[in-house]
Design a protein around this motif. Structure first.
Motif, short mmCIF file in Angstrom:
data_model
loop_
_atom_site.label_atom_id
_atom_site.label_comp_id
_atom_site.label_asym_id
_atom_site.label_seq_id
_atom_site.Cartn_x
_atom_site.Cartn_y
_atom_site.Cartn_z
N TYR A 455 0.82 -1.22 0.00
CA TYR A 455 0.00 0.00 0.00
C TYR A 455 0.86 1.27 0.00
N ARG A 456 2.13 1.15 -0.27
CA ARG A 456 3.01 2.32 -0.23
C ARG A 456 2.69 3.31 -1.34
N LEU A 457 2.85 4.61 -1.01
CA LEU A 457 2.74 5.68 -2.00
C LEU A 457 4.03 6.49 -1.94
N GLY A 458 4.78 6.47 -3.02
CA GLY A 458 6.03 7.21 -3.04
C GLY A 458 7.02 6.66 -2.03
N ASP A 459 7.85 7.56 -1.52
CA ASP A 459 8.93 7.15 -0.60
C ASP A 459 8.61 7.39 0.86
N ASP A 460 7.47 8.06 1.17
CA ASP A 460 7.24 8.43 2.56
C ASP A 460 5.80 8.29 3.02
N ARG A 461 4.96 7.55 2.27
CA ARG A 461 3.56 7.40 2.66
C ARG A 461 3.05 6.00 2.39
N CYS A 462 1.89 5.72 2.99
CA CYS A 462 1.10 4.53 2.67
C CYS A 462 -0.36 4.95 2.65
N LEU A 463 -1.20 4.20 1.95
CA LEU A 463 -2.63 4.47 1.94
C LEU A 463 -3.38 3.16 2.19
N GLU A 464 -4.00 3.06 3.35
CA GLU A 464 -4.75 1.86 3.70
C GLU A 464 -6.07 1.87 2.90
N PRO A 465 -6.30 0.89 2.03
CA PRO A 465 -7.41 0.99 1.06
C PRO A 465 -8.81 0.92 1.67
#
Length: 536
Positions: A455-465
């Motif tokens: 669920y990672r977004l880029g190098d510094d985030r995640c998004l729990e679906p």
């Protein structure tokens, strides 16, 4: 308060209640005491007056009667003297004064007594006498002082009232027994008297009047007779110092009358945010260092979750807003509850459960382990990320890889908001951790960023679906972990971190409680003096 009094550069320190009114004979008594050829401690009990019959003059220099006549000093003294016959309890508003030399008032540690909650006046006097470094005397008959209020009706003078705050008095009783030698004592101090313009010390423990103190001073027989009469008149007006607690008499169990639910509205800031830390007894000194740092940064909205009764009792006596987790794991190891241990795995799961409980009460939570040293208050920055965002420290130390690498979310420092996506996501974390044989930290990452980081977004985030909760990993330059750029190995860690404008520095990536404490102390990031039970 005593430590601050002793820290000033002056010949005499005075500790008194700000509501106390002093008359000029106070300075005269201090001048006399200052000429003594030994170290001293003066104590004097002020008198409670229900109503003051005089008004302040427009010039601000003296009082006047209702008919406009100026009130003389002697009239004020007479009014105070008549009132002082009724009660001179050592738990009234007391004045303490002492010469400020390199000699403490007591030989041992000064407990963190609650002000105006009984016990501490007797304790300080008793310890000063037991220490035998100072001459302790009662100047109540010599110093004219008063305050507005009936002593008999004052709630801070009677342990039996008010019942709602009885725990504060019990707490001071506990401290009086735990420290020093105060129990089952009754004593009378030497009195400083002023008779016919002569200051003298009189022992009032018996009925005899010793006039030998006047020999060799050129005092005639008639004058000695007058002084003898003066002494006799004032002998019964001594400070009462009866210690009612006996050594073998059990102090009532100390129980803080607040649970988590009742503490939250008292502690939370205007944004309904609390700073939460969780500790067991083996980490009590590190807890206090953390608390001292927050107090220095003027961050008052912190809460302590105690893992055991020892930490709970300790925290109450240290004046901390504390509650105990009844479901915390038992038999927590004193020295071997470090990262990776079975003890560590059990303890960490308390953190996410407690955070979830607070979120459901409608409060935001910044969870900070006690081994996180704060350089600056991070709350304004963390609160700027907005709703549906969980902000967490990264545990990644490699500077060449993304900070949201698998299982690099540090569950020892994160900020959560009390909103529906965050609460649902935290419920998933707690459920995952309950069935895991590991600590809660992998559960955070696997639940919120997906196993392997899917669920990672880029190098510094995640998004729990499922909840649309964003996990924001904090900049390691501002929120470094214990292995980032080997900051803990720098000669001057504070200077390095201040140059980077760090908000915090985590004392992790090191195994063992004693090693953590040693590293923090050696690098000058320790804020608590355990020997004195005081913030540095």
């Amino acid at each position: 308060m005593l430590a601050r009094s002793e820290a000033y550069q002056s010949d005499i320190a005075v500790l008194m209640d700000p509501e106390t009114v002093l008359l000029p004979d106070f300075i005269s008594a201090l001048n006399y005491a200052h000429q003594l050829d030994r170290d001293w401690l003066l104590v004097s009990s002020s008198v409670g007056i229900p109503s003051f019959p005089f008004s302040w003059d427009n010039t601000g220099h003296f009082w006047r009667q209702g008919n406009g006549k100026r009130v003389r000093f002697g009239e004020l003294q007479k009014m105070i003297s008549l009132r002082s016959w009724q009660s001179n309890s050592s738990e009234s508003k007391m004045i303490m004064a002492w010469n400020t030399v390199d000699v403490p008032l007591q030989c041992g540690v000064l407990p963190p007594f609650l002000y105006q909650r009984a016990t501490y006046n007797q304790w300080i006097i008793n310890e000063a006498m037991s220490c035998k470094r100072r001459f302790v005397f009662d100047a109540t008959s010599t110093i004219s002082s008063f305050y507005l209020g009936n002593e008999d009706n004052r709630s801070d003078n009677n342990v039996s009232k008010p019942k709602a705050r009885n725990w504060e008095y019990i707490g001071n009783s506990h401290l009086g027994q735990l420290y020093g030698s105060l129990f089952s004592k009754s004593f009378t101090l030497p009195k400083l008297l002023k008779c016919n313009k002569h200051y003298m010390f009189v022992n009032v423990s018996d009925r005899s009047v010793d006039l030998s103190i006047l020999e060799g001073k050129g005092v005639g027989f008639r004058r000695r007779e007058k002084i003898s009469a003066c002494i006799s008149r004032t002998k019964s007006r001594s400070l009462k110092l009866d210690i009612v607690q006996k050594k073998d008499e059990a102090v009532p169990q100390l129980k803080f009358p607040f649970d988590l639910q009742s503490l939250l509205p008292l502690v939370a800031d205007k944004n309904r945010t609390v700073v939460l830390s969780i500790a067991g007894y083996s980490y009590k000194d590190m807890l206090m260092s953390w608390v001292c740092r927050l107090r220095r940064l003027k961050v008052p909205n912190f809460l302590v979750c105690a893992l055991d009764d020892e930490t709970y009792q300790f925290s109450i006596l240290q004046g901390l807003p504390v509650f105990i987790d009844p479901y915390a794991p038992k038999n927590i190891s004193f020295n071997d509850c470090h990262f990776g241990s079975k003890c560590f795995q059990r303890v960490t799961k308390v953190k996410s459960r407690t955070v979830l409980k607070i979120l459901k009460q409608g409060y935001n939570v910044l969870l900070s382990d006690v081994d996180v040293y704060w350089f600056r208050n991070p709350l304004p920055l963390l609160q700027s990320f907005g709703p549906s965002v969980l902000v967490a420290q990264s545990d990644e130390y490699n500077t060449t890889v993304p900070i949201n690498q698998p299982r690099r979310l540090n569950s020892g420092f994160y900020f959560t908001r009390s909103d529906a996506p965050t609460i649902t996501a935290m419920e998933k974390v707690v459920k995952h951790a309950a069935t895991s044989g590991l600590s809660e930290q992998p559960s955070f990452y696997d639940t919120l960023c997906g196993e392997g980081g899917v669920y990672r977004l880029g190098d510094d985030r995640c998004l729990e679906p499922e909840t649309n909760l964003t996990v924001q990993f904090l900049d390691r330059e501002l929120f470094p972990n214990g292995a980032y750029r080997d900051l803990w190995l720098k000669e001057d860690v504070r200077a390095e971190c201040e140059k980077k404008h760090c908000f915090v520095l985590h004392n992790n990536w090191i195994s063992g409680r004693l090693k953590k404490i040693e590293r923090q102390m050696m690098r000058g990031l320790w804020e608590y003096d355990a020997s004195m039970r005081m913030c540095v």
